[in-house]
Design a protein around this motif. Sequence first.
Motif, mmCIF file in Angstrom:
data_model
loop_
_atom_site.group_PDB
_atom_site.id
_atom_site.type_symbol
_atom_site.label_atom_id
_atom_site.label_comp_id
_atom_site.label_asym_id
_atom_site.label_seq_id
_atom_site.Cartn_x
_atom_site.Cartn_y
_atom_site.Cartn_z
ATOM 1 N N ARG A 102 0.802 -1.203 0.000
ATOM 2 C CA ARG A 102 0.000 0.000 0.000
ATOM 3 C C ARG A 102 0.849 1.273 0.000
ATOM 4 O O ARG A 102 0.518 2.238 -0.673
ATOM 5 C CB ARG A 102 -0.828 -0.005 1.285
ATOM 6 C CG ARG A 102 -2.285 0.326 1.107
ATOM 7 C CD ARG A 102 -2.836 0.652 2.470
ATOM 8 N NE ARG A 102 -3.512 -0.478 3.093
ATOM 9 C CZ ARG A 102 -4.742 -0.864 2.772
ATOM 10 N NH1 ARG A 102 -5.395 -0.264 1.823
ATOM 11 N NH2 ARG A 102 -5.306 -1.865 3.410
ATOM 12 N N ASN A 103 1.939 1.249 0.768
ATOM 13 C CA ASN A 103 2.650 2.498 1.049
ATOM 14 C C ASN A 103 4.008 2.657 0.385
ATOM 15 O O ASN A 103 4.688 3.642 0.602
ATOM 16 C CB ASN A 103 2.834 2.659 2.563
ATOM 17 C CG ASN A 103 1.514 2.882 3.254
ATOM 18 O OD1 ASN A 103 0.776 3.784 2.903
ATOM 19 N ND2 ASN A 103 1.207 2.031 4.212
ATOM 20 N N ARG A 104 4.422 1.669 -0.418
ATOM 21 C CA ARG A 104 5.751 1.817 -1.009
ATOM 22 C C ARG A 104 5.760 2.961 -2.025
ATOM 23 O O ARG A 104 4.739 3.269 -2.643
ATOM 24 C CB ARG A 104 6.200 0.508 -1.638
ATOM 25 C CG ARG A 104 5.327 0.044 -2.776
ATOM 26 C CD ARG A 104 5.724 -1.349 -3.215
ATOM 27 N NE ARG A 104 4.800 -1.825 -4.233
ATOM 28 C CZ ARG A 104 4.706 -3.088 -4.609
ATOM 29 N NH1 ARG A 104 5.469 -4.004 -4.042
ATOM 30 N NH2 ARG A 104 3.858 -3.440 -5.548
ATOM 31 N N GLU A 105 6.920 3.585 -2.161
ATOM 32 C CA GLU A 105 7.060 4.721 -3.072
ATOM 33 C C GLU A 105 6.908 4.268 -4.511
ATOM 34 O O GLU A 105 6.287 4.949 -5.323
ATOM 35 C CB GLU A 105 8.443 5.361 -2.907
ATOM 36 C CG GLU A 105 8.649 6.066 -1.599
ATOM 37 C CD GLU A 105 7.727 7.261 -1.414
ATOM 38 O OE1 GLU A 105 7.880 8.251 -2.148
ATOM 39 O OE2 GLU A 105 6.849 7.198 -0.534
ATOM 40 N N ASP A 106 7.530 3.136 -4.830
ATOM 41 C CA ASP A 106 7.518 2.666 -6.204
ATOM 42 C C ASP A 106 6.317 1.766 -6.435
ATOM 43 O O ASP A 106 6.201 0.722 -5.810
ATOM 44 C CB ASP A 106 8.812 1.883 -6.507
ATOM 45 C CG ASP A 106 10.026 2.748 -6.237
ATOM 46 O OD1 ASP A 106 9.936 3.965 -6.438
ATOM 47 O OD2 ASP A 106 11.056 2.202 -5.794
ATOM 48 N N ASP A 107 5.445 2.186 -7.323
ATOM 49 C CA ASP A 107 4.351 1.346 -7.759
ATOM 50 C C ASP A 107 3.491 0.808 -6.607
ATOM 51 O O ASP A 107 3.368 -0.403 -6.431
ATOM 52 C CB ASP A 107 4.946 0.163 -8.568
ATOM 53 C CG ASP A 107 3.873 -0.704 -9.178
ATOM 54 O OD1 ASP A 107 2.788 -0.170 -9.471
ATOM 55 O OD2 ASP A 107 4.130 -1.914 -9.340
ATOM 56 N N PRO A 108 2.915 1.696 -5.797
ATOM 57 C CA PRO A 108 2.050 1.190 -4.717
ATOM 58 C C PRO A 108 0.803 0.534 -5.303
ATOM 59 O O PRO A 108 0.338 0.922 -6.374
ATOM 60 C CB PRO A 108 1.685 2.455 -3.934
ATOM 61 C CG PRO A 108 1.916 3.583 -4.865
ATOM 62 C CD PRO A 108 2.986 3.161 -5.821
ATOM 63 N N LEU A 109 0.300 -0.459 -4.593
ATOM 64 C CA LEU A 109 -0.852 -1.219 -5.075
ATOM 65 C C LEU A 109 -2.127 -0.530 -4.594
ATOM 66 O O LEU A 109 -2.412 -0.508 -3.407
ATOM 67 C CB LEU A 109 -0.761 -2.650 -4.539
ATOM 68 C CG LEU A 109 -1.717 -3.670 -5.141
ATOM 69 C CD1 LEU A 109 -1.518 -3.777 -6.631
ATOM 70 C CD2 LEU A 109 -1.482 -5.023 -4.484
ATOM 71 N N ARG A 110 -2.880 0.041 -5.514
ATOM 72 C CA ARG A 110 -4.079 0.806 -5.122
ATOM 73 C C ARG A 110 -5.354 -0.027 -5.223
ATOM 74 O O ARG A 110 -6.362 0.304 -4.630
ATOM 75 C CB ARG A 110 -4.220 2.048 -6.007
ATOM 76 C CG ARG A 110 -3.042 2.979 -5.941
ATOM 77 C CD ARG A 110 -3.387 4.231 -5.150
ATOM 78 N NE ARG A 110 -2.253 5.136 -5.095
ATOM 79 C CZ ARG A 110 -1.499 5.300 -4.017
ATOM 80 N NH1 ARG A 110 -1.762 4.634 -2.914
ATOM 81 N NH2 ARG A 110 -0.479 6.132 -4.024
ATOM 82 N N ASP A 111 -5.266 -1.085 -5.995
ATOM 83 C CA ASP A 111 -6.445 -1.918 -6.232
ATOM 84 C C ASP A 111 -6.743 -2.772 -5.000
ATOM 85 O O ASP A 111 -5.985 -3.667 -4.642
ATOM 86 C CB ASP A 111 -6.173 -2.791 -7.472
ATOM 87 C CG ASP A 111 -7.298 -3.763 -7.739
ATOM 88 O OD1 ASP A 111 -8.340 -3.643 -7.062
ATOM 89 O OD2 ASP A 111 -7.138 -4.619 -8.623
ATOM 90 N N GLY A 112 -7.850 -2.446 -4.332
ATOM 91 C CA GLY A 112 -8.193 -3.108 -3.072
ATOM 92 C C GLY A 112 -8.326 -4.616 -3.183
ATOM 93 O O GLY A 112 -7.862 -5.353 -2.319
ATOM 94 N N LEU B 226 10.123 -1.573 4.002
ATOM 95 C CA LEU B 226 8.973 -2.036 3.221
ATOM 96 C C LEU B 226 8.668 -1.098 2.062
ATOM 97 O O LEU B 226 7.694 -1.292 1.350
ATOM 98 C CB LEU B 226 7.751 -2.179 4.125
ATOM 99 C CG LEU B 226 7.865 -3.295 5.158
ATOM 100 C CD1 LEU B 226 6.758 -3.217 6.180
ATOM 101 C CD2 LEU B 226 7.854 -4.654 4.478
ATOM 102 N N GLY B 227 9.495 -0.055 1.899
ATOM 103 C CA GLY B 227 9.384 0.766 0.699
ATOM 104 C C GLY B 227 8.750 2.128 0.895
ATOM 105 O O GLY B 227 8.577 2.864 -0.066
#
Lengths: 357, 319
Positions: A102-112, B226-227
């Motif tokens: 959810r919170n990573r800077e690179d390519d965070p996963l937004r799709d719940g 964790l990024g």
Amino acid sequence: MTAVLELKNVTKRFGGEVALDRLSIALEANEYISLLGPSGSGKSTLLRIIAGFEKPDAGDVLLEGRSLAQVPAYRRGIGFVSQGFALFPHLSVFENVAFGLRNREDDPLRDGAALRRRVDEMLGLVGLADLGDRGTDQISGGQKQRVALARTLVADPKIILLDEPLGALDANLRTRMRVELRRIRQQLGITFVHVTGNEDEALAMGDRVAVLDRGRLAQISDPDSVYNRPESARVAKFLNCYNMFEGRCDGDGVFQTSGASLSCSPDGAGPGMYCVRFDKIKVTPAPAASQAAGTGIQATFITSEYSGPRITYFFRGPGEKVLEVEYHLSHQRPEEFSVGDEYWLSWLPDEALVYFQ
Amino acid sequence: MDASRDSNALSDGGSERATAESVRTEQAARQQARSGTSSARSTTAMLLAPGTIWMLLFLVVPMLMMVYVSFWTQKTFSIEPTLTVQSWVAFFSSETYFAALLRTIKIWLIVLATTFALGYPTALFIGLFIKNKTLQTIVLVLCVVPFWTSFLIRVLAWRPMLGKEGAVNIVLEKLGLISEPIEVLLFTEFSVVVGMTQIYVVFMVGPIAFMLSRIDPSLIEAARDLGAGTWRIFRTIIFPLSLPGVVVGAIFVSVMVLGEFATSAALSGRKVNLLGNIIVTQVGSLKWAFAAVVGVILTAVMAVVIAALLRFVDLRKEL
């Protein structure tokens, strides 16, 4: 095999103390490495440098051939599981595991939905499928360990660094987690680096064991070689299963130590360390000593320690030196020795290891 | 695998014994409970008594008294225990007094915002960036040093600072930023807000710094690993974990600001009247019933504010 991570001449000082001294090591893809060393040997520093929490004073860290010098910790794609697990106390188990995606800077996963699927899958892998809604204070130590692992694994890191992962668990759980860790690693096929101060754990877990000593790599090889053929006297000492005698050899196959002469192989000369493993020694009553088979030393029995599959006997040798002898009980019943009596401890000269300085 | 084998072994051999054991202990406990109930109860009552009596006598009774008095009849220089809603009607029908209530709430909200805006970064610096515990304590003590001078002096010191010929105006004029002195600095709501912020900001800094210093650095490292970037870590880890400190700080500041009268009296030139100022004036002119009305309203406002703040965080769990 290809090196997934390579350290080249990494040096790190804290104040005047050298924590890592021109350390070079290559970790291969898809292997379990245990990093063994006494406290202060620099093993935690090494892990923190790989993770990016510390910067090396000199040398370079390469991940798949790329230098990590300019890559901040949050962009490295290296998982770090700290000793105390460091779970986020205000988040549920599920949210802890979802944190990185959810919170990573690179390519965070937004799709719940995708997030839920991946987190659930990972919770299943570590055996926590039903505990997603729990708070971190509502699960046991072993489960916390699994959450910490799942939280790191869910982002598909190339390497996982485990800092004394079993240290905070009780003995029973520790054995079970050993099996679990190896199973999870095999299933995912990524490299695990497991730091420990416990020689049993290092030998049991690692495909390869790296022994650190005073900021340097003392040995890296398969557990069997480390155990049977330690490369230096200091490695033998960490393994905690060798009786060690200080002395010198004059190249005639006789090792002179205080109060005894021991046979060894005739090559090599000079001051050194004579090592013989606890379980290679045979104990016979002193007067009836048949000195034909092997070499030995006379010692007084002090006490014994029974630990299920084996028993350890303690003797006092020349110069007040405490010697240990280990018998494996699947082959022999424990023998009764009387405290204060003299015994003859013998072994084959081939079994002894001699390290010259 | 090991686990299932273990639990099987336990249930095979040990379950019956374990059940029998537990039944026996339960019976024993029940017997003990029966004989011990009355004495245990009286001990509990005795231990609770001093605190209960104290709170009843010095908190509950005075508060009920205040509510009661607010319904008494006000004569010119005295009050009579004849019940009436006269004072309540007077409060809510007077534009001046109702405006004072709104102004109190407004000033409170502004001061809450300024103390938070100034206090949080300060606390962040003390609690998170200063790693040395001794240095942390020293800096926190430095924050409290102004309290060694009297409250009145600290408030009045703002007059030569903000006045027409005060330090701020002189400096701004010398720098050529303004051609004539700014007059709205002193004796306005602005000066009241400045004075209160300076005095109460430390009550915001303390609790927040305390909560921040309790955050395990390994949590921040874990988040980084964790990024998550710095801002993300602040938003998702550091701020939520410091929230109990913010709530405690907000309660401190709220309780003190809502009851304030001295700062506004000294720095507003009696132009900014808060509920506290009205109580002081009314008591001064022996209008007890009316003062009681204002007191009840103020207490009610505080109760609502604190209840709302406690909604945010379960303090019993956090502290």
